[in-house]
Design a protein around this motif. Structure first.
Motif, PDB file in Angstrom:
ATOM      1  N   ALA A   1      10.542   8.580  -2.256  1.00 20.79           N
ATOM      2  CA  ALA A   1      10.053   8.561  -0.879  1.00 20.79           C
ATOM      3  C   ALA A   1      10.182   7.163  -0.280  1.00 20.79           C
ATOM      4  CB  ALA A   1       8.608   9.041  -0.818  1.00 20.79           C
ATOM      5  N   VAL A   2       9.963   6.141  -1.090  1.00 18.10           N
ATOM      6  CA  VAL A   2      10.154   4.762  -0.616  1.00 18.10           C
ATOM      7  C   VAL A   2      11.607   4.570  -0.201  1.00 18.10           C
ATOM      8  CG1 VAL A   2      10.190   2.321  -1.297  1.00 18.10           C
ATOM      9  CG2 VAL A   2       8.251   3.761  -1.942  1.00 18.10           C
ATOM     10  N   GLN A   3      12.527   5.018  -1.035  1.00 14.03           N
ATOM     11  CA  GLN A   3      13.948   4.859  -0.719  1.00 14.03           C
ATOM     12  C   GLN A   3      14.332   5.616   0.555  1.00 14.03           C
ATOM     13  OE1 GLN A   3      16.090   2.674  -1.959  1.00 14.03           O
ATOM     14  NE2 GLN A   3      14.271   1.995  -3.052  1.00 14.03           N
ATOM     15  N   ARG A   4      13.779   6.804   0.745  1.00 15.57           N
ATOM     16  CA  ARG A   4      14.039   7.554   1.982  1.00 15.57           C
ATOM     17  C   ARG A   4      13.519   6.783   3.193  1.00 15.57           C
ATOM     18  NH1 ARG A   4      12.577  11.965  -1.147  1.00 15.57           N
ATOM     19  NH2 ARG A   4      10.497  12.040  -0.228  1.00 15.57           N
ATOM     20  N   ALA A   5      12.318   6.222   3.056  1.00 16.98           N
ATOM     21  CA  ALA A   5      11.737   5.445   4.158  1.00 16.98           C
ATOM     22  C   ALA A   5      12.576   4.209   4.461  1.00 16.98           C
ATOM     23  CB  ALA A   5      10.299   5.041   3.817  1.00 16.98           C
ATOM     24  N   VAL A   6      13.090   3.565   3.426  1.00 23.53           N
ATOM     25  CA  VAL A   6      13.954   2.394   3.617  1.00 23.53           C
ATOM     26  C   VAL A   6      15.217   2.800   4.365  1.00 23.53           C
ATOM     27  CG1 VAL A   6      15.425   0.713   2.410  1.00 23.53           C
ATOM     28  CG2 VAL A   6      13.061   1.084   1.655  1.00 23.53           C
TER      29      VAL A   6
ATOM     30  N   LEU B   1       0.826  -1.214   0.000  1.00 21.83           N
ATOM     31  CA  LEU B   1       0.000   0.000   0.000  1.00 21.83           C
ATOM     32  C   LEU B   1       0.856   1.259   0.000  1.00 21.83           C
ATOM     33  CD1 LEU B   1      -2.754  -1.040   2.565  1.00 21.83           C
ATOM     34  CD2 LEU B   1      -3.084  -0.628   0.120  1.00 21.83           C
ATOM     35  N   VAL B   2       1.913   1.259   0.797  1.00 21.83           N
ATOM     36  CA  VAL B   2       2.795   2.418   0.868  1.00 21.83           C
ATOM     37  C   VAL B   2       3.501   2.624  -0.468  1.00 21.83           C
ATOM     38  CG1 VAL B   2       4.916   3.330   1.939  1.00 21.83           C
ATOM     39  CG2 VAL B   2       3.107   2.345   3.363  1.00 21.83           C
ATOM     40  N   ARG B   3       4.011   1.541  -1.059  1.00 15.86           N
ATOM     41  CA  ARG B   3       4.699   1.654  -2.356  1.00 15.86           C
ATOM     42  C   ARG B   3       3.789   2.232  -3.428  1.00 15.86           C
ATOM     43  NH1 ARG B   3       6.713  -3.336  -0.906  1.00 15.86           N
ATOM     44  NH2 ARG B   3       5.265  -4.379  -2.318  1.00 15.86           N
ATOM     45  N   GLU B   4       2.509   1.898  -3.378  1.00 15.76           N
ATOM     46  CA  GLU B   4       1.556   2.424  -4.363  1.00 15.76           C
ATOM     47  C   GLU B   4       1.209   3.887  -4.093  1.00 15.76           C
ATOM     48  OE1 GLU B   4      -1.909  -0.038  -4.602  1.00 15.76           O
ATOM     49  OE2 GLU B   4      -0.740  -1.843  -5.011  1.00 15.76           O
TER      50      GLU B   4
END
Length: 80
Positions: free
Chosen positions: A58-63, A49-52
């Motif tokens: 932003a995904v990479q920052r969260a990782v 859901l987050v990836r979508e």
């Protein structure tokens, strides 16, 4: 396995609604092995859901932030 996916979906939906009580009640009905499987399914569903919902950057920052938190926990001796 369908039962776990159903429960994982219900737990994920309850968590998204902010319904901590429903999450707790759903998980209390399961055996330890079922909780593990449901938690895995819920985490994977939430990640999807987050990836979508957010950009790849932003995904990479969260990782990176999650990895930094994990490293800090190890360094501070608070990791499980």
């Amino acid at each position: 396995m369908n039962e776990y996916l159903r429960t994982a979906a219900l737990v994920t939906a309850a968590a998204l609604r902010g319904d901590d009580i429903a999450v707790r009640l759903l998980l209390q009905t399961l055996t330890t092995d079922q909780v593990v499987a449901t938690a895995e399914g819920s985490v994977l569903a939430m990640a999807a859901l987050v990836r979508e919902a957010i950009t790849p950057d932003a995904v990479q920052r969260a990782v990176r932030e999650a990895q930094q938190l994990a490293q800090q926990a190890v360094t501070e001796g608070t990791a499980p």
